[in-house]
Design a protein around this motif. Structure first.
Motif, short mmCIF file in Angstrom:
data_model
loop_
_atom_site.label_atom_id
_atom_site.label_comp_id
_atom_site.label_asym_id
_atom_site.label_seq_id
_atom_site.Cartn_x
_atom_site.Cartn_y
_atom_site.Cartn_z
N UNK A 69 0.80 -1.21 0.00
CA UNK A 69 0.00 0.00 0.00
C UNK A 69 0.84 1.26 0.00
N UNK A 70 1.94 1.25 0.76
CA UNK A 70 2.83 2.42 0.79
C UNK A 70 3.46 2.63 -0.58
N UNK A 71 3.86 1.54 -1.23
CA UNK A 71 4.50 1.66 -2.54
C UNK A 71 3.51 2.16 -3.59
N UNK A 72 2.35 1.55 -3.68
CA UNK A 72 1.40 1.92 -4.72
C UNK A 72 0.83 3.32 -4.51
N UNK A 73 0.79 3.79 -3.27
CA UNK A 73 0.27 5.14 -3.03
C UNK A 73 1.20 6.22 -3.56
N UNK A 74 2.46 5.88 -3.86
CA UNK A 74 3.36 6.87 -4.44
C UNK A 74 3.04 7.17 -5.90
N UNK A 75 2.28 6.30 -6.56
CA UNK A 75 1.97 6.47 -7.97
C UNK A 75 0.48 6.69 -8.21
N UNK A 76 -0.37 5.99 -7.49
CA UNK A 76 -1.82 6.13 -7.67
C UNK A 76 -2.50 5.72 -6.39
N UNK A 77 -3.67 6.28 -6.15
CA UNK A 77 -4.48 5.91 -4.98
C UNK A 77 -5.68 5.07 -5.38
N UNK A 78 -5.74 4.68 -6.64
CA UNK A 78 -6.91 3.94 -7.13
C UNK A 78 -6.65 2.46 -7.27
N UNK A 79 -5.39 2.01 -7.25
CA UNK A 79 -5.08 0.61 -7.50
C UNK A 79 -4.26 0.00 -6.37
#
Length: 508
Positions: free
Chosen positions: A474-484
């Motif tokens: 979740x921390x990693x993906x939140x750096x690029x998008x909050x939808x996936x």
């Protein structure tokens, strides 16, 4: 039904759509929903003119308005003045439309995208603010604040690296400590202290890179052009006499089969993020998309820096046929040329726990096409073509949840997707097993950092206690998008924490 007159002191005059008892008959009969926005607009000049008339009213008019019969008209006049001063509402331009697509632009999303994601509460960022108004002071004056005996007592508590840094700060502290604090770092027992001391000089040496096996700053031979290459290709990025010494080699972390991440590249990425692009390489230059030569797997790697730590995501996928026997599963999952490690990215603890049984369980959910001969086989094939199963496969409760390694900061997600196979013109879309791995590789301060050695299986680390409910994915993906952001629950990869290795867990 009689109209209710608002009592004195009510705030009903703020509602411009409410009908007044003293209005004309047309406005009495017309409901608020039938009135247009343009009818509510008043001329600004007329409002100003009315206000001026009220201010310059004659005493006779004031006397007439004080009569009992004119009390209601004065109230209506004050309400009309308040309504005239109320700004007109216009919702026609509330949403701005795109000139090309005609879509409405939501400026709220743009404002949220400008939000600062990283924390600003660190002590390093607050220290310049705290000492901003304090003028600089000479070292001799600062040293004279305390007696020499107290300074010597303070120095005795410090470690070798802190003593060397304090002696390097100014001449009075060098005279107090002596030059022996620097020569003592060459001792064998102070190798880690020497590396910690040299790490403080990183910002002043952009053309050099600290070699931890040698404990020396080497000159970068490919400054700004360092490129990550496969493991079997020699790729020295600085002049080191021990570059090809097997006993004193650079620390590496295995990514996939034939691919590894040397620790000097972790240094270059984090140096460029901390200081400037002259100190290292940009993080986007590390992303790769490649396919194995021997296997059927393809991989995608991407990196991100969060709170000074380097996070990596590796997505590995391969087409899988249904109903594979055990020998077929072994051929699909394990590489015989890499000591039977999985083709996809794993940490050093992949044999312990239920990671590989979960992958095999996911492969068993691929629907099997009908087979057989005769009338029954032909009927089954016709039924299969007329009522094909859904290409979207839902995994069971055993293989669907995400796995977190309890001994290192690593998480896994197992999926079955429909992907395009351009090499097969007959069947273009097939089911593929997709395994995504997220890992925290540490802050790059040393190859002995806790996260780095934990992912390599060289130190003990309790990830469930260290990370808690915070998911690396979740921390990693939140750096690029909050939808996936992955929405699966996270379970332990090895709940019993048994270390059987090759002897158990049916990993093979």
């Amino acid at each position: 039904m009689a109209e209710i007159v608002p009592r004195k002191g009510s705030l009903s005059f703020f509602n411009p759509f409410k009908s007044r008892s003293s209005s004309v008959s047309s406005s009495k009969n017309a409901p608020p929903s039938d009135l247009s926005i343009d009818e509510l607009k008043l001329d600004q000049k007329s409002a100003i003119f009315t206000t001026r008339l009220r201010k310059t009213a004659s005493p006779a008019n004031s006397a007439r308005s004080s009569k009992p019969g004119s009390k209601k008209s004065s109230l209506d006049q004050s309400r009309s003045l308040r309504q005239a001063s109320f700004p007109a509402i216009n919702v026609a331009g509330e949403w701005e439309r795109d000139a090309e697509t005609g879509e409405r632009k939501d400026h709220t999303e743009m404002l949220h995208s400008l939000a600062h994601r990283e924390s600003e509460e660190s002590l390093a960022e607050k220290a310049p603010v705290l000492f901003a108004g304090i003028p600089p002071q000479a070292a001799t004056e600062f040293l004279a604040r305390l007696p020499e005996a107290i300074w010597k007592r303070i120095v005795e508590i410090l470690g070798p690296a802190d003593k060397a840094s304090l002696a390097l700060s100014c001449k009075p502290f060098r005279d107090l400590l002596g030059t022996g604090v620097w020569t003592s770092l060459d001792a064998e027992e102070n190798r880690d202290a020497k590396a910690a001391f040299l790490g403080h000089l990183d910002q002043q040496l952009p053309d050099h890179l600290l070699c931890f096996p040698c404990r020396i700053y080497h000159v970068r031979t490919q400054k700004g052009q360092e490129t990550l290459r496969p493991t079997n290709i020699s790729n020295p990025i600085f002049n080191c006499p021990n570059a090809f010494n097997a006993e004193n080699k650079v620390s590496r972390h295995r990514i996939t089969v034939g691919r590894s991440l040397p620790f000097p590249f972790v240094q270059l990425i984090l140096r460029a993020h901390k200081y400037s692009k002259e100190h290292g390489i940009h993080i986007d230059s590390m992303s790769r998309r490649y396919k194995d030569r021997d296997g059927e797997w393809s991989h995608q790697t991407r990196y991100a820096i969060v709170n000074g730590h380097l996070l990596v995501r590796v997505i590995s996928s391969a087409f899988a046929t249904p109903n594979l026997p055990p020998a077929g599963l072994r051929r699909l999952l394990y590489s015989p040329g890499d000591n039977f490690h999985p083709y996809f990215s794993v940490c050093a603890h992949w044999r312990d726990g239920n990671l590989m049984p979960a992958v095999k369980c996911a492969l068993s959910h691929i629907p099997k096409p009908p087979d057989g001969s005769g009338i029954a086989g032909a009927a089954a094939k016709v039924q299969y073509h007329m009522h094909r199963p859904s290409p979207l496969i839902t995994l069971c409760s055993e293989c669907r949840p995400m796995r977190r390694c309890p001994e290192c900061p690593t998480e896994y997600l197992i999926e079955l997707r429909m992907q395009e196979d351009k090499s097969d013109p007959v069947k273009l879309f097939k089911h593929a097993i997709v395994i995504t791995r997220w890992s925290d590789l540490g802050d790059g301060s040393s190859p002995q950092s806790l996260e780095w050695v934990a992912c390599n299986g060289e130190a003990e680390f309790d990830s469930l206690a260290a990370l808690g409910k915070r998911a690396i994915s979740g921390v990693f993906e939140s750096q690029f998008t909050v939808d996936q952001i992955p929405g699966q629950k996270i379970v332990s990869m090895n709940p019993t924490k048994e270390k059987r290795g090759e002897a158990g867990h049916s990993w093979y």
